[in-house]
Structures are given as C-alpha cells and as structure tokens.
Design a protein around this motif. Structure first.
Motif, PDB file in Angstrom:
ATOM      1  N   ASP A 296      20.322 -13.416 -22.716  1.00 11.86           N
ATOM      2  CA  ASP A 296      21.355 -13.901 -23.536  1.00 11.86           C
ATOM      3  C   ASP A 296      22.493 -13.125 -23.620  1.00 11.86           C
ATOM      4  OD1 ASP A 296      19.668 -16.353 -24.214  1.00 11.86           O
ATOM      5  OD2 ASP A 296      18.624 -14.966 -25.466  1.00 11.86           O
ATOM      6  N   ILE A 318      26.033 -13.359 -17.471  1.00 10.32           N
ATOM      7  CA  ILE A 318      25.419 -13.278 -18.957  1.00 10.32           C
ATOM      8  C   ILE A 318      26.532 -12.709 -19.711  1.00 10.32           C
ATOM      9  CG2 ILE A 318      23.644 -12.217 -20.329  1.00 10.32           C
ATOM     10  CD1 ILE A 318      21.857 -11.951 -17.815  1.00 10.32           C
ATOM     11  N   LYS A 360      18.402 -12.847 -29.811  1.00 11.23           N
ATOM     12  CA  LYS A 360      18.781 -12.795 -28.599  1.00 11.23           C
ATOM     13  C   LYS A 360      17.703 -11.831 -27.373  1.00 11.23           C
ATOM     14  CE  LYS A 360      23.068 -14.499 -29.026  1.00 11.23           C
ATOM     15  NZ  LYS A 360      23.393 -13.985 -30.283  1.00 11.23           N
ATOM     16  N   ARG A 361      17.716 -12.548 -26.054  1.00  6.43           N
ATOM     17  CA  ARG A 361      17.003 -11.704 -25.280  1.00  6.43           C
ATOM     18  C   ARG A 361      18.081 -10.737 -24.535  1.00  6.43           C
ATOM     19  NH1 ARG A 361      15.490 -16.751 -21.415  1.00  6.43           N
ATOM     20  NH2 ARG A 361      17.629 -17.146 -22.055  1.00  6.43           N
TER      21      ARG A 361
END
Length: 486
Positions: A296, A318, A360-361
C-alpha cells in the motif's frame, strides 16, 4: 575520551573515509576550501584540516576535531590561514587508530623537503601501507601519525627527483590501492587519481582560479564551474593559471567505486556525466522490476533511501510516502549518552509517521544492509506503529565482502550477507520479505545497459562480488582469505 562523536548510534552504515578540496588563484583561498569541505562533510565528520600558503607568512595549517561549521567559520581560525592557495580534508578514520584518533592523524599532512614545502590530502586507502611503513621505519623514517597516507610524505622525502611534482609521482608509483590526492606547493595545486580511478576527483574553474574536489557539489557551493573529471591515472599540475596533464602510471581499465553511486556521493553531484540522484532513482526502478510486491505504501529509510524509493514507487505504481521522519538535529546532541538513551537506539534519529503507516502494507527502501541491526530496529518501529506488513527492498546487492579502498567496513564475519542467505537474512531481520537489487540491475541503473561483464566489470564492486581489482596485500598477510576464482 574522544572530543567529538558525530553519529553515536549509526554504526550500521558503511562510511567513506574522507573528502578533499583545494583551490588556487583566489584571494582568501582557505575560506573557499572551508566552504568546499562543508559541502563534502558527508564524506567524513570526525575531523578536518586546512593548509594554506602566503608569500609573506609561509605555510600555515589548522586541524580540528568535529564539523567544518564549528571550526572553520570562526574568524580567529580563518585569519591564521592567509593566501591564494589552500587544500583541505575532512576525515572519517578507516586506516590508522580506531576510537582514539589523535590530532596528528588529521590531514592535510605537510612536509618540508629540500626542494620546498608540500601539503597532501588523500582520499582512499593504501593496501600495502603496512609493508611500506615497516620498510620506511627500517630505513630511518620517523612516523608522526598512524595514517597510511603519511607513507606518501616519507616516500617523497626519499625520492631524488628535482621537483615536488615529480616526487609525488615517484611516491605514488610505489603505493598500491586507491588514492585521489590533492597536493599544494608554494605555487602549484596538484591533483592525482590512481590508475583504476577508484575514488573520485573533479576539476573546476572559479574566475581566474581553479579548484579540485572530491565531488561536483562542493564546486557548486563556491560558485565554481565544473570543467571535467580528473581521469583515472591522470595527474594535473595547476600553476600560473594553466593546467598541465600527465599520465604517471601504466594504463589500466577504470574501476570506479560503484558504492559512490549507491550511497557515498551526494545526490546533487555528477559522476561520469550522470546525475547521482538519477542513478539512485533508476536503481529503484530496476528494483521494482526485479522484486515486485503487493503493498500500500513505499517509504524510504531517510535520507539515502529516498531517491530509490521514489523510483520504486513510480515504477510499481504504489504510492510514495514519508513513513519515517529523520531528526535533522541529532548530530551532536548526546556526547556521553546514558544507557537508557542508548537503548532508545535508532529512535533518536528516526521517528515513524504513525498516521500514515497504521494498517498499511509497507515497502521500506534502504540503500544497504551491513550488520542488519538497524534494519531490525526500523522494522520493529514500523510494526509498533501498526503496519500490517513490512517488506524491505535494498538498493544495493548484499554486502558480503569488506572494502580495502577507503571505506570503513566491518570484518567479513560481521557482515550479515557473508554468513546468511537472503532468506536467512529475511528471517533474522523479521520482515515479510527482503530483496536486494541484483548486481546486473545495479549496473543497468548506472548506465550499463547490458549489465555487468564478469570478465571486465566497469566498476569496483568488490564489496558485493568479492572480486578485488587490487589485491589487499597487507590484509592477505594478516590472513584474509580472498574469494576463490570461479
């Protein structure tokens, strides 16, 4: 006790040994050198020195521990350095004493010879310095420092050449390893690079005068025009407004240090006709192609990871975000840190932007992994801030071999990549994934479209490949094992 401690908690980065700068043909040359050294401070924060020459006052020097801004902006110091020619040096010790640096180790070094005085500032590392030192001492030399660079002064003293420029040639023909040297006599400014061109050196023009510098960013700060790079194996002698070039060494294929592109040089410098910033951004592009991941947010580990993170985000699609904020005023806050402060570790320098990170990733982009200790701490900070996943992407290949050419590197057993596979490093750091750019990818980012030619690599990449362009004879004598031929 050491009088200065620049980054007491940042022991997990490779550090460049030093930066060099010199000018000739300008009034108050030492002031220009101080500005140049300020721009090169990233190359060495431990100590700095300036030597100048004035016909009425002779050679004068000032050497100090600490930052340039704290020492060479003071009128009481600068007024002791008159003249239209000066050279300077900023230092981070790689050769010589560790942890207890003496002022006698701070460059430039000065020698008074039968043919006149000469000051020398050296960037790099001599791989046969220990052997040379023993030989010189046996022949009566008395060393004043623990630095490998002092060997050059003693070799000059033993030369029978009639000029200091020729004595410098004699001395440098006897040494091995990496050197970019700036020297000054009463009337000459001299610049020399080793035959492989491992360390950088550039030439600039300022009015009717000239400047030599480790990087172009230091020319910018004094308003000098970048003229060209000093070529590998070239010696330039500047006198009376003229630049004379010669080739003192046997021709060799260039092997410029590729880690200058990754980390050491400032991003606003130009190397080999290419912007360092653009090369680092392109490293991120290559890394995104080689090691994609569903995520993310792309965050740099500031500041050195920022250009690569921008490239990674652009190529991957991203979003980019500053998930980690650097405390820009960390430098000299804690001279004698308590144990409690030490345990805070990296948090003194970096803080997580929690509102951005939570849930978030996150892809963290950093320039390198050395021991891996800082990577673990940063991972913990990101997870503590509520990140769902943490993925590391590294803008250099695994650092598995020590550098012997002017970079402070741990011994091989302390390099994480020397003892672990990539998967083992991932598990040890404790992240969801860990990927390094390939050596071919790094070469492509640096402008080599076909990648790395293993038989004739363009750069020195020994810290990644274990292929040393100059055998580190002193270290081999101490028991260092070279990589077996493939």
């Amino acid at each position: 006790m050491r009088p200065f401690l620049a980054h007491p908690f940042d022991d997990d980065k490779l550090k460049e040994e030093c930066g060099v700068f010199g000018v000739i043909g300008v009034a108050d040359a030492a002031n220009f050198v101080a500005l140049g050294l300020h721009a090169l401070q990233h190359r060495g924060q431990e100590a700095g020195g300036i030597v100048s020459y004035h016909p009425d006052h002779g050679f004068n020097s000032a050497r100090r521990f600490g930052y340039v801004r704290d020492n060479f902006t003071r009128a009481d110091v600068m007024e002791t350095l008159p003249g239209a020619i000066a050279v300077g040096h900023v230092r981070y010790s790689t050769a010589g004493s560790k942890g207890a640096t003496a002022i006698r180790d701070v460059q430039p070094f000065f020698g008074e010879f039968a043919v006149g005085g000469c000051a020398i500032a050296h960037n790099g590392n001599l791989t046969n310095a220990a052997a040379l030192r023993r030989q010189l001492i046996e022949r009566g030399a008395i060393f004043q420092s623990s630095s490998d660079s002092e060997c050059i002064i003693h070799l000059m003293a033993r030369s029978m050449q009639k000029t200091l420029a020729e004595r410098i040639k004699d001395a440098l023909r006897a040494v091995e390893g990496a050197f970019s040297v700036i020297a000054m006599t009463r009337t000459k400014l001299i610049g020399v690079r080793d035959a492989l061109g491992v360390r950088p050196l550039v030439l600039g023009r300022i009015g009717d005068g000239w400047a030599l510098s480790s990087e172009t960013c230091a020319l910018d700060i004094i308003g000098a025009e970048f003229v060209r790079e000093i070529e590998p194996g070239e010696m330039v002698v500047i006198e009376g407004g003229e630049v004379r070039s010669s080739r003192p060494f046997a021709p060799a294929a260039s092997r410029f240090c590729i880690f200058e592109q990754v980390y050491f040089s400032r991003p606003d410098s130009i190397i080999g006709g290419r912007s360092v910033y653009e090369t680092r951004r392109q490293i991120g592009v290559e890394l995104a192609r080689e090691a994609p991941v569903e995520a993310d947010l792309v965050c740099p580990v500031p500041d050195s990871g920022t250009p690569a993170a921008i490239g990674y985000a652009h190529e991957s699609g991203i979003p980019f975000g500053m998930g980690i904020i650097r405390n820009q005023y960390m430098g000299r806050t804690f001279i004698e840190p308590t144990e409690q402060i030490r345990n805070m570790g990296v948090r003194l320098k970096l803080n997580v932007n929690r509102a951005l990170i939570r849930g978030k990733r996150v892809v963290l982009v950093d320039d390198s992994v050395v021991r891996g200790t800082t990577s673990r701490k940063i991972k913990d900070m990101i997870l503590d801030a509520g990140a769902a996943e943490v993925h590391f992407r590294i803008a250099s290949p695994p650092t598995a071999w020590p550098c012997f050419y002017g970079v402070d590197t741990p011994e091989r057993s302390k390099l994480l990549a020397a003892t672990m596979s990539e998967d083992e490093m991932r598990d040890w750091i404790g992240v969801d994934s860990l990927k390094f750019i390939s050596l071919d990818g790094l070469y492509r980012a640096a402008g080599e479209a076909a990648g790395r030619d293993p038989k004739a690599p363009r750069f020195c990449d020994a810290c990644f490949s274990g292929q040393y362009p100059v055998a580190p004879s002193d270290k081999i004598a101490e028991g260092f094992q070279m990589k077996a031929a493939e």
